[in-house]
Design an enzyme around this catalytic site. Structure first.
Site, short mmCIF file in Angstrom:
data_model
loop_
_atom_site.label_atom_id
_atom_site.label_comp_id
_atom_site.label_asym_id
_atom_site.label_seq_id
_atom_site.Cartn_x
_atom_site.Cartn_y
_atom_site.Cartn_z
N GLY A 31 0.80 -1.22 0.12
CA GLY A 31 0.02 0.05 0.10
C GLY A 31 0.81 1.12 -0.11
O GLY A 31 2.05 1.19 -0.22
N HIS A 37 3.58 1.00 -8.23
CA HIS A 37 2.54 -0.04 -7.92
C HIS A 37 1.48 0.22 -9.04
O HIS A 37 1.16 -1.00 -9.72
CB HIS A 37 1.78 0.43 -6.72
CG HIS A 37 2.65 0.43 -5.51
ND1 HIS A 37 2.78 1.28 -4.70
CD2 HIS A 37 3.11 -0.67 -4.93
CE1 HIS A 37 3.48 1.05 -3.56
NE2 HIS A 37 3.84 -0.15 -3.78
N GLY A 147 7.86 -5.96 -9.14
CA GLY A 147 8.55 -4.91 -9.53
C GLY A 147 10.04 -5.23 -9.63
O GLY A 147 10.66 -5.82 -8.64
N LYS A 149 12.32 -3.15 -9.17
CA LYS A 149 12.91 -2.50 -7.92
C LYS A 149 13.33 -3.24 -7.02
O LYS A 149 14.64 -2.94 -6.49
CB LYS A 149 12.15 -1.31 -7.66
CG LYS A 149 13.00 -0.31 -6.61
CD LYS A 149 12.08 0.71 -5.96
CE LYS A 149 11.27 0.25 -4.81
NZ LYS A 149 12.26 0.12 -3.64
P1 AMP Z 1 5.85 -2.73 -1.86
O1 AMP Z 1 4.46 -2.28 -1.69
O2 AMP Z 1 6.94 -1.83 -1.49
O3 AMP Z 1 5.79 -3.85 -1.20
O4 AMP Z 1 5.85 -2.95 -3.49
C1 AMP Z 1 4.96 -3.98 -3.81
C2 AMP Z 1 5.26 -4.06 -5.43
O5 AMP Z 1 5.75 -3.07 -6.11
C3 AMP Z 1 6.45 -5.17 -5.25
O6 AMP Z 1 6.62 -5.84 -6.60
C4 AMP Z 1 7.50 -3.87 -5.77
O7 AMP Z 1 8.79 -4.44 -6.20
C5 AMP Z 1 6.72 -2.98 -6.78
N1 AMP Z 1 7.48 -1.79 -6.90
C6 AMP Z 1 7.66 -1.01 -5.61
N2 AMP Z 1 8.33 0.35 -6.21
C7 AMP Z 1 8.32 -0.06 -7.64
C8 AMP Z 1 8.76 1.09 -8.80
N3 AMP Z 1 9.18 2.12 -8.35
N4 AMP Z 1 8.64 0.64 -9.94
C9 AMP Z 1 8.05 -0.67 -10.10
N5 AMP Z 1 7.45 -1.49 -9.13
C10 AMP Z 1 7.63 -1.13 -7.87
#
Ligand code: AMP
Length: 281
Positions: A31, A37, A147, A149
């Protein structure tokens, strides 16, 4: 968009969609949604007819010393953004719904856990793989988007899916960046204004390494010293690691090639950020 908090209700909703022949796409998140995202939602919509996004700040993947209690949350904003982007079902379970009893089982990686994020954050990836296992069992998606990242996370999930025969396809989508290069992250919201300016040093270091690679430099020692000198130019930045790694194993390499990955993790004040680029891309 339907918002669902209960596992049983989500299973029923998804079963109804699957019965009409729809492919299910899944985007797991914690979130505080940003455009990174939402780009994963776009990717899911290209590959499936029903898109499920989960928002769950998973306590298992945070060490006691980490930022679980202050992790940013914005339920209303997240609902508005995911709905506007075309998410069909938003799954927002509480901790009691996901972990109703003391756990007897967890999913622990064998490979990759003692490198990079695994070294700095012991137990982190067991927490990630355990929650991803639960989510994939609940949603049973045809395709799940992660992602770039969080490259090590994406690779471990892919390894788990292959080794343990999960049915979902795993797709890794590119990193979305702010205009000044900073990789989007929910944790960027922690940064004080001056830190936010300094934070571009991660992508600047990686881009400098990529530029050197494009000019023909293949010696990793030299590429790393290029990146390190950019990082050293910014005060108050503490490097956790800076490396050039093999895309299949994330082991460090000595000679870079097109698909080698330059990865960095650094702390700026109290905020820990990670980023990576593929050198030949
Ligand atoms: P998180 O909410 O940080 O756990 O991220 C959820 C998903 O979004 C994961 O697969 C991350 O790798 C992806 N994600 C986070 N930041 C980015 C970004 N800047 N670009 C692409 N995907 C992202």
């Amino acid at each position: 968009m339907r918002t669902v908090e209960r596992i049983a209700e989500l299973r029923a909703e998804i079963a109804r969609a699957r019965a009409t022949g729809k492919r299910i796409g899944f985007v797991p998140t914690m979130g505080f949604l940003h455009d990174g995202h939402l780009s994963l939602v776009d990717e899911a919509k290209r590959r499936a007819q029903l898109v499920v996004m989960s928002i769950f700040v998973n306590p298992l993947q945070f060490a006691p010393t980490e930022d679980l209690s202050r992790y940013p949350r914005d339920a209303a904003g997240d609902a508005a953004k995911s709905s506007a982007r075309g998410v069909d079902i938003l799954f927002t379970p509480g901790v009691d719904e996901m972990y109703p009893r003391e756990r007897r089982v967890e999913v622990v990686p064998r490979a990759l856990h003692s490198r990079w994020e695994g070294t700095v954050r012991p137990g982190h990836f067991a927490g990630v793989l355990t929650v991803v296992t639960k989510l994939l069992n609940i949603v049973q998606p045809d395709v799940t988007i992660f992602g770039q990242k969080d490259i090590q996370q994406a690779m471990l999930v892919r390894a788990m899916v292959e080794d343990l025969d999960f049915a979902s396809e795993i797709v890794v989508a590119p990193t979305t960046r702010e205009a000044d290069g900073l990789a989007m992250s929910s944790r960027n919201s922690y940064l004080e204004p001056a830190e936010r300016v300094s934070a571009t040093v991660l992508s600047r270091a990686l881009f400098a390494m990529r530029d050197a690679f494009r000019r023909g430099e293949r010696r990793v020692e030299s590429l790393i010293s290029t990146g390190r000198s950019v990082l050293d130019g910014e005060r108050g930045v503490v490097i956790d690691y800076l490396t050039v790694a093999d895309p299949a194993t994330l082991e460090p390499v000595e000679d870079a090639s097109e698909d080698s990955i330059a990865m960095v993790a650094a702390r700026i004040g109290k905020t820990r950020l990670i980023d990576n680029v593929v050198l030949g891309r």
